[in-house]
Each structure stands twice: as C-alpha cells, then as structure tokens.
Motif scaffolding. Structure first.
Motif, PDB file in Angstrom:
ATOM      1  N   LEU A 132       3.774  29.785   8.986  1.00 26.54           N
ATOM      2  CA  LEU A 132       3.053  29.082  10.043  1.00 26.54           C
ATOM      3  C   LEU A 132       3.794  29.187  11.366  1.00 26.54           C
ATOM      4  O   LEU A 132       3.175  29.338  12.439  1.00 26.54           O
ATOM      5  N   ASP A 133       5.101  29.120  11.313  1.00 27.20           N
ATOM      6  CA  ASP A 133       5.887  29.262  12.534  1.00 27.20           C
ATOM      7  C   ASP A 133       5.741  30.662  13.115  1.00 27.20           C
ATOM      8  O   ASP A 133       5.811  30.851  14.342  1.00 27.20           O
ATOM      9  N   GLU A 134       5.557  31.650  12.233  1.00 26.59           N
ATOM     10  CA  GLU A 134       5.414  33.035  12.686  1.00 26.59           C
ATOM     11  C   GLU A 134       3.973  33.386  13.037  1.00 26.59           C
ATOM     12  O   GLU A 134       3.694  34.530  13.408  1.00 26.59           O
ATOM     13  N   GLY A 135       3.026  32.419  12.861  1.00 29.44           N
ATOM     14  CA  GLY A 135       1.631  32.653  13.196  1.00 29.44           C
ATOM     15  C   GLY A 135       0.829  33.356  12.125  1.00 29.44           C
ATOM     16  O   GLY A 135      -0.284  33.822  12.407  1.00 29.44           O
ATOM     17  N   GLU A 136       1.346  33.446  10.908  1.00 28.70           N
ATOM     18  CA  GLU A 136       0.611  34.088   9.817  1.00 28.70           C
ATOM     19  C   GLU A 136      -0.135  33.009   9.020  1.00 28.70           C
ATOM     20  O   GLU A 136       0.302  32.548   7.957  1.00 28.70           O
ATOM     21  N   ALA A 137      -1.283  32.572   9.543  1.00 28.94           N
ATOM     22  CA  ALA A 137      -2.034  31.464   8.942  1.00 28.94           C
ATOM     23  C   ALA A 137      -2.597  31.853   7.579  1.00 28.94           C
ATOM     24  O   ALA A 137      -2.621  31.035   6.642  1.00 28.94           O
TER      25      ALA A 137
END
Length: 437
Positions: free
Chosen positions: A275-280
């Motif tokens: 989530l922090d890396e934007g991989e939802a």
C-alpha cells in the motif's frame, strides 16, 4: 502398602543407639498409661451416652462424634509408635479416588461415612482395649527399671537404711529370711545386673505388644489395601492422561494456530508495504489471504477449545454449560436434564460429563451423518450419567488414537465407565458414568 510387623527386638547398632532406643521405649510405655486411661474414659462415656440417647436421635450424633474422637486417639497412637520405631501403616480410608470428594456432602452422608467405616469401629475398639494392656506394660517396665536400679545400688543404700532403724526389716529383691549361703547384697547386685542387661529386650517386647495390637486394629484390612492400591493407580492414570492432554494441546497450538498467526502477520506486513508503494491490487490479494488465515485460525482454535472447560461450566455449573453446548452444536440437539437445580458436583465429574457430551456431538456431526441428536443427563447412585444418541449411520468404533478412544481413556482415568452402542444403520449411543460422591 504393606502390613509388615515391626521388628521384635531392637535393631540399632552401637551403645548410643541402644540407649536412645531404651529411652524411647521407656517414654512410650510410661506416657501410654495416662493416654490410654484418658482414651478409655472418654470413649466409654461417649459410647454409653450415645447408646442411651439413641432413641431420641441425639445418640446418633454423639456416636459419630465418639468415632471421630477415637480417630484422634488412634492417630496419636500411630505417631507415638512411629516415634518409638514401630511404625504402622496409615488407614486407607483417608484416601479418596480421583473424581470423588474427600468430604461427603450433607449431614446424612457425614453420619453414614462414620458408621459404615470398619476402620473407625476398629479404632474405637483399640481405644478401649489399650488401657488394660498399658496398665500391664507400664507397670512391668517400671518394675524392671526399679529392679535394675535397686539391685545395682543395693550395697550402697542398704547400710544407711539399716542404720536409721531398718535393722529388723527384711527388704531387697531376695530377703534375708531365705538364708542363702551368699551375701544378700551380692544376690541383689547379680539380679540388678541381669535386669539391666535384659532391659532393652524387655522394653522392646512390651512395646511390641502395643505394636501387635495396633497392627490388628489400626491398620487397613486386605480389602482396604486393594482399594487403596486401585485408587493410587487411578490417580496415576489420571495424572498421565492430563499430562498427555496438555502435551497434545501444546503441539496442536504450535503446529496449527501459531503458524497461521505468524503467516497472518507476514501477510499484513507485506500488504502494508505494498500500500505504501501504491500497489493496491497486490495488497488486496494479501489481505484476502490474511482473512482466510484468520478464519482458519479461528476454526482451529474453536476445535482445540473443546478440550478446555468453558467459563460457564465453572461459574454456573453443568446444566448451564450443557444448555449452551446444545444451543451451539452443529446439529439439532434435544437436551433432557434430570438434575437437582443449582446443585454442584466435583469438578472432575462435571468436566468429564461435559467433554464426553461435547466429543460425542462432534463425532455425530462429523462422521455419522446424523441429522438429529439427543442428550440425557441424570443423577444415579453416586454417579452422573450422560447418554448421547444420534440418528446417524452407526458403525462407530473406539479406534486407538481417535476421539472415542481418547474419551474412553479420559472417563476411565476418573473412575468412570463408557459404553458404546453403534450398530450399522441404527445410529450411535454413548453412555458415560462419572463418580460424583
């Protein structure tokens, strides 16, 4: 437990040990006289009054109280014999089997436990017959001590007695009137020396008489010894079963829920990082796996909790626990409780019945294909009886290592019995009896 008599003669080695044993035997015999007199007076008075007032029921309680006092005197005699070096086995009646309380419930049960005990009646007899024996042994011991001391010192004090007015008095162990060819002081000296040398054996023999009386009346009979051995065997079996259950629970927790919770923590950490890396999308997949791990861990914990007593059993009793169990069972259950309201039983009996019903219902839901089950719990003759019947396929057997075999071992460890009836096509019936008092 053995009923081996104590040695007849002193077995100590060395002069110091022999002197110690002489002191112990002398103290035992002399102190036993006032104690036996007190025992006889108290017990004969209590027995007489209880018999005389039995018609108005007061004597029933006085008789039980007299038997209780006789137990106190008997325990004191056991401790005195052990102190003197003549130990006797303790009464087997003091021990209760696992699953049965030591103290009976209710006044009627308390009275029955006293009047039905053969050990208590034998202790009463001992408290009465010990007095004449103690009078004989204490008098004989005192006389032997006097003969030893008086004979050995006769040559010292005999001249002083005669000098102060005893010249015409015949005294000593062997009087002058026998006209023996040797001096009277020498005869008294020989007799005193003989009494001193034989004193350890005489005192030990007198103490041995009390030991024999105690072995005949204060030790358990062969039947009580067998029951005592069986109770200890049941206690060891119960302890082994509990230890095995704890090890199995620890292993199951380590291999099951613990591993799933570790996996759950790792999945949640990976999801947070994605989530922090934007991989939802990747995080959503990990959260779904975490939810599956949570559901599996909850299911495994629920399965393991069947071996742990629920709080409702300890707080509200067996009836409330079985009602909650039937309500949450995986199949419809008819519950019939024929138990006195709000009454509690020994913890081992309640937990045995609860887990037996729990295991039987779990087997019915998992393996028999049953659509309905019935649970009947009633109070028998000092036993709790639980009957679990289902309408499944039947054919159940107690295979070692499986649920029913473990259930049978658990019931047996507390002195109960389990009966299994499971004909193919006729359903299964499990009957468990657990001792409750």
């Amino acid at each position: 437990m053995t009923n081996t008599p104590a040695p007849l003669w002193p077995t100590q080695r060395g002069p110091r040990a022999a002197l110690t044993q002489i002191g112990r035997d002398t103290g035992y015999l002399l102190v036993g006289l006032p104690l036996s007199i007190a025992s006889f007076c108290i017990l004969i008075s209590g027995l007489s009054v209880s018999v005389g007032t039995a018609v108005i029921y007061v004597g029933v309680f006085l008789g039980a109280f007299t038997l209780k006092i006789a137990r106190r005197f008997a325990n004191l005699e056991r401790r005195r014999l052990a102190w003197g070096g003549y130990p006797v086995p303790p009464p087997a009646i003091d021990h209760a089997p696992p699953g049965v309380e030591r103290t009976p419930r209710g006044l009627t049960a308390w009275l029955a436990s006293h009047y039905r005990s053969g050990q208590r009646w034998r202790e009463l007899v001992h408290g009465l017959v010990a007095m004449p024996l103690a009078c004989f042994t204490a008098s004989f011991a005192l006389a032997w001590w006097t003969a030893a001391a008086g004979g050995l010192t006769f040559w010292i004090w005999e001249p002083f007695v005669r000098a102060f007015g005893g010249a015409d008095v015949d005294f000593g162990i062997f009087p002058h009137s026998l006209h023996l060819p040797v001096p009277n002081w020498f005869i008294n000296l020989v007799i005193g020396f003989f009494c001193l040398v034989t004193l350890p054996w005489v005192l030990a023999g007198l103490a041995r008489l009390h030991c024999l009386l105690a072995h005949s009346l204060l030790t358990p009979t062969s039947r009580e010894q067998r029951r005592h051995a069986e109770q200890h065997a049941l206690a060891r079996t119960h302890a082994q079963a509990e230890a095995q259950s704890l090890r199995r629970l620890e292993r199951d927790l380590h291999d099951g829920p613990q591993q799933r919770l570790i996996r759950l923590g790792m999945d949640l950490a990976s999801a947070t990082r994605r989530l922090d890396e934007g991989e939802a999308n990747g995080a959503r997949d990990l959260l779904e796996q975490a939810r599956s791990q949570t559901d599996a861990a909850i299911a495994e914990l629920r399965a393991l909790s069947r071996g742990i007593a629920p709080p409702v059993l300890a707080d509200r009793g067996l009836a409330a626990a079985l009602t909650a169990l039937a309500a949450g069972a995986p199949l419809p259950v008819d519950l019939a409780l024929a138990l006195p309201p709000a009454q509690r039983w020994p913890e081992s009996a309640e937990t045995t019945i609860y887990f037996s019903v729990c295991e039987a219902l779990a087997n019915a839901a998992k393996h028999s294909g049953a659509n309905h089950a019935r649970v009947d719990v009633a109070l028998g003759d000092r036993v709790l009886v639980a009957t679990v019947t289902d309408d499944g396929a039947g054919g159940a057997t107690a295979i070692p290592g499986h649920g029913l075999a473990g259930l049978a071992a658990r019931v047996t460890s507390v002195g109960g019995t389990m009966t299994l009836r499971s004909d193919p096509g006729a359903g299964t019936q499990v009957v468990v009896m657990a001792p409750c008092g």
